[in-house]
Design an enzyme around this catalytic site. Structure first.
Site, mmCIF file in Angstrom:
data_model
loop_
_atom_site.group_PDB
_atom_site.id
_atom_site.type_symbol
_atom_site.label_atom_id
_atom_site.label_comp_id
_atom_site.label_asym_id
_atom_site.label_seq_id
_atom_site.Cartn_x
_atom_site.Cartn_y
_atom_site.Cartn_z
ATOM 1 N N THR A 189 -9.808 -7.500 -1.240
ATOM 2 C CA THR A 189 -11.471 -6.913 -0.720
ATOM 3 C C THR A 189 -11.924 -6.773 -1.892
ATOM 4 O OG1 THR A 189 -10.197 -5.829 1.228
ATOM 5 C CG2 THR A 189 -12.238 -4.919 0.375
ATOM 6 N N GLY A 194 -3.491 -3.732 4.056
ATOM 7 C CA GLY A 194 -4.169 -2.337 4.619
ATOM 8 C C GLY A 194 -3.270 -1.738 5.635
ATOM 9 N N VAL A 250 -7.824 -5.221 12.387
ATOM 10 C CA VAL A 250 -8.721 -4.454 11.410
ATOM 11 C C VAL A 250 -8.090 -3.689 10.370
ATOM 12 C CG1 VAL A 250 -10.519 -2.506 11.085
ATOM 13 C CG2 VAL A 250 -10.535 -4.007 13.080
ATOM 14 N N GLY A 251 -8.156 -3.960 9.105
ATOM 15 C CA GLY A 251 -7.332 -3.449 8.183
ATOM 16 C C GLY A 251 -7.829 -2.150 7.583
ATOM 17 N N ASP A 252 -7.590 -1.629 6.457
ATOM 18 C CA ASP A 252 -7.913 -0.498 5.984
ATOM 19 C C ASP A 252 -9.342 -0.341 5.570
ATOM 20 O OD1 ASP A 252 -7.056 -2.363 3.947
ATOM 21 O OD2 ASP A 252 -7.857 -0.751 2.581
ATOM 22 N N GLY A 308 -5.579 -4.446 -1.012
ATOM 23 C CA GLY A 308 -4.190 -4.739 -0.552
ATOM 24 C C GLY A 308 -3.760 -4.788 0.769
HETATM 25 N N1 ASP Z 1 -7.074 -4.434 2.352
HETATM 26 C C1 ASP Z 1 -7.550 -5.525 3.138
HETATM 27 C C2 ASP Z 1 -6.993 -5.848 4.497
HETATM 28 O O1 ASP Z 1 -6.066 -5.257 4.817
HETATM 29 C C3 ASP Z 1 -7.027 -6.832 2.406
HETATM 30 C C4 ASP Z 1 -7.277 -6.579 0.783
HETATM 31 O O2 ASP Z 1 -7.767 -5.893 0.360
HETATM 32 O O3 ASP Z 1 -6.288 -7.335 0.195
HETATM 33 O O4 ASP Z 1 -7.644 -6.303 5.221
#
Ligand code: ASP
Length: 306
Positions: free
Chosen positions: A149, A203, A178-180, A201
């Site tokens: 991200t 989520g 939907v992630g973090d 990372g």
């Molecule tokens: N945090 C993001 C998600 O989980 C992916 C990432 O930042 O690598 O969607």
């Protein structure tokens, strides 16, 4: 004159330069942040954000974005939005409202269309070829490899801090996942009276620790941005390792209200910082026990994208 920009991954280097130039000319933290993130959203070379982003299991590119203004604590976010150029712009516009700040899927798309946000098919031949080649092997991917991200934290001359994020999320994610990133407190948080933080990372791990808010609370409790960032990340890593046997990749950037930065990570993690006294500089961070150490990169080409 005092301003700072902190951003995640090597892909944010040019965007950081753009945000820094704008802040140097007196732009607000919010405007500089959007300009920086939009540079990454528009570049198809960066395969985990915006144009050319990672497809979901069904081959579509669904994007997430979030924005927070640290003066008012107003925030806006979009989740799983398809067919638009800039999730960060849409997220920022949603922060102006008292209600309906976080929109997902069709509702977010209807809002973006009604408010004239630029449409764009974010699929590229490269992203589709990668999807074709790997779509049947999602179960073999280690934590859905190849995500990242772009997160920006900006602080302007007036002392306003903003946080913003934009991502296509995990490669081959389930449609609707939907992630973090667009989740306030997990993917991003900003409070101009304390500081700001944003995470990248996996989520599903980051949300377990509401990681960005945790880092801001550590700064509120008196820890430096560096102590807050490494504590937030490595304490969550330790808790998840103890309880679940492992913790996937998590990284976080933090900036205090004076513009000093911190970083926490459990992997090797590139990030970029610029300020009124420092040119945009790429750093490489890594874990060292319960600390995170970092150093400036002299040979930029030696750091593999992202
Ligand atoms: N945090 C993001 C998600 O989980 C992916 C990432 O930042 O690598 O969607």
């Amino acid at each position: 004159m005092s301003w700072s920009v902190l951003s995640t991954w090597k892909m944010s280097l040019e965007g950081c330069r753009i945000a820094a130039q704008q802040l140097a000319k007196g732009a607000t933290a919010a405007d500089a942040l959007v300009a920086g993130i939009e540079n990454v959203e528009d570049n198809p070379k960066f395969c985990s954000v915006g144009f050319g982003g990672l497809p979901a299991r069904d081959g579509h590119v669904y994007l997430d974005g979030g924005f927070m203004d640290g003066d008012t604590l107003r925030f806006g976010a979009v989740g799983s939005i398809e067919g638009f150029r800039s999730p960060i712009r849409i997220a920022r516009s949603l922060s102006a409202y008292k209600f309906n700040n976080f929109l997902v899927g069709q509702g977010a798309e209807a809002y973006a269309k009604a408010h004239g946000f630029e449409a764009r098919d974010n699929r590229t031949s490269k992203s589709q070829a990668r999807w074709e080649a790997e779509k049947d092997h999602a179960q073999d991917l280690v934590s859905y490899d190849g995500h990242d991200t772009v997160c920006f934290l900006t602080r302007d001359d007036a002392g306003t801090s903003c946080a913003g994020v934009s991502t296509s999320g995990l490669f081959l994610k389930e449609p609707g996942r939907v992630g973090d990133s667009p989740v306030i407190g997990s993917g991003f948080y900003a409070d101009s009276e304390i500081g700001s933080a944003a995470a990248t990372g996996v989520g599903e791990e980051i949300m377990k620790g509401a990681l960005s808010h945790t880092a801001v609370l550590y700064m509120k409790a008196g820890f430096t941005a560096q102590q807050a960032a490494e504590r937030a990340v490595l304490e969550l890593d330790a808790a998840l390792t103890r309880r679940n046997g492992s913790c996937n990749a998590i990284s976080l950037i933090a900036m205090d209200r004076d513009g000093k930065f911190g970083v926490g990570t459990n992997i090797v993690f590139p990030f970029v910082y610029a300020s009124d006294t420092q040119e945009p500089t790429l750093y490489l961070a890594q874990r060292d026990g319960m600390r995170t150490v970092y150093e400036a990169v002299t040979d930029i080409d030696s750091v593999v994208q992202d």
